[in-house]
Enzyme design. Sequence first.
Site, PDB file in Angstrom:
ATOM      1  N   LYS A   1       0.863  -1.183   0.000  1.00  0.00           N
ATOM      2  CA  LYS A   1       0.000   0.000   0.000  1.00  0.00           C
ATOM      3  C   LYS A   1       0.902   1.237   0.000  1.00  0.00           C
ATOM      4  O   LYS A   1       1.695   1.429   0.917  1.00  0.00           O
ATOM      5  CB  LYS A   1      -0.937   0.020   1.201  1.00  0.00           C
ATOM      6  CG  LYS A   1      -1.996   1.114   1.093  1.00  0.00           C
ATOM      7  CD  LYS A   1      -2.995   1.042   2.223  1.00  0.00           C
ATOM      8  CE  LYS A   1      -4.147   2.006   1.981  1.00  0.00           C
ATOM      9  NZ  LYS A   1      -3.703   3.388   1.728  1.00  0.00           N
TER      10      LYS A   1
ATOM     11  N   PHE B   1      -1.029   0.955 -10.722  1.00  0.00           N
ATOM     12  CA  PHE B   1      -1.481  -0.400 -10.415  1.00  0.00           C
ATOM     13  C   PHE B   1      -2.628  -0.887 -11.290  1.00  0.00           C
ATOM     14  O   PHE B   1      -3.023  -2.048 -11.207  1.00  0.00           O
ATOM     15  CB  PHE B   1      -1.859  -0.553  -8.936  1.00  0.00           C
ATOM     16  CG  PHE B   1      -2.822   0.469  -8.391  1.00  0.00           C
ATOM     17  CD1 PHE B   1      -4.147   0.497  -8.773  1.00  0.00           C
ATOM     18  CD2 PHE B   1      -2.389   1.394  -7.450  1.00  0.00           C
ATOM     19  CE1 PHE B   1      -5.027   1.422  -8.248  1.00  0.00           C
ATOM     20  CE2 PHE B   1      -3.254   2.324  -6.911  1.00  0.00           C
ATOM     21  CZ  PHE B   1      -4.592   2.338  -7.316  1.00  0.00           C
TER      22      PHE B   1
END
Length: 286
Positions: free
Chosen positions: A25, A114
């Site tokens: 993250k 991503f």
Amino acid sequence: MFYEPMLLETRAEAFDSAAHIYEPKIDGHRLQLHLSGGQVRLFTRHKNDCTRQYPELWNVPTEAEELVLDGEVASVDPETGIFDFERVMERFQLKKADRIHGAAERRPVNFVVFDILQLNGQDLRGLPLMDRKRILADVLRPNEYFTLISFVDGRGRDLFEAISARKWEGIVGKVKGSSYVGRRSPDWLKIIRWEYHDVFIAGYRKSELGWLVYVQEEGRLRPAGIVELGVTIAAARAFYGVSKQLVVGEKGDFVYLEPKIQARVKTRNWTKAGMLRQPAFVEFIL
């Protein structure tokens, strides 16, 4: 065309699953990049245009004529190797063009990509995640400003242990077959690496919930922030019942207390100013 971002639900603990991939993250802010007609536009997750803030991202390393990328704009502290949220916010808040371009040269950001949502007019959001990942890897050529996020297959606990050792923010678990939906979805989960600290409550706001907290450092108490999150109705009732006996003064919107109530809080990390970042109440220490 702006696409509503797919948002993450929260899970308390890391887990392993053959149905998931796991990504670090990234501690920055969400960014949606649009390339069309040789022009780039950048948007936050709330559809705010931030194109002018990041000139180093205007040249996308791709041969595609049109695409939409989803990711996180981030900055790494070169001394610690940790993603530095404050550095990104400093860039985001700059107003003058000369300061923006100067900062882009001195402290460039990195766009950690991503997902890919559209390619040359084709909407890819309905494809399974792993198909979108393969397309993204074929389309984007990473450079000093653009990075493809790394991921591991199935081993969420191992990745969480690795990022915890680096003191990164946490991990994200994503169902391999998930399509991209413009809402919060259990197919994408975040697991935060929390830090826990013991604090003393030395006051509170009158107008809205907010407890002034101090930490002990070198034998003295110093201010460390305001707790606004995690306070249950039962905890608030208990706190305000006891605090009436500890009032030592008031000023403006704040009531000050003898620092006798101790609590445990969780936080993502410390700010450069020594404050707890987004502290949340966990429990009282009796």
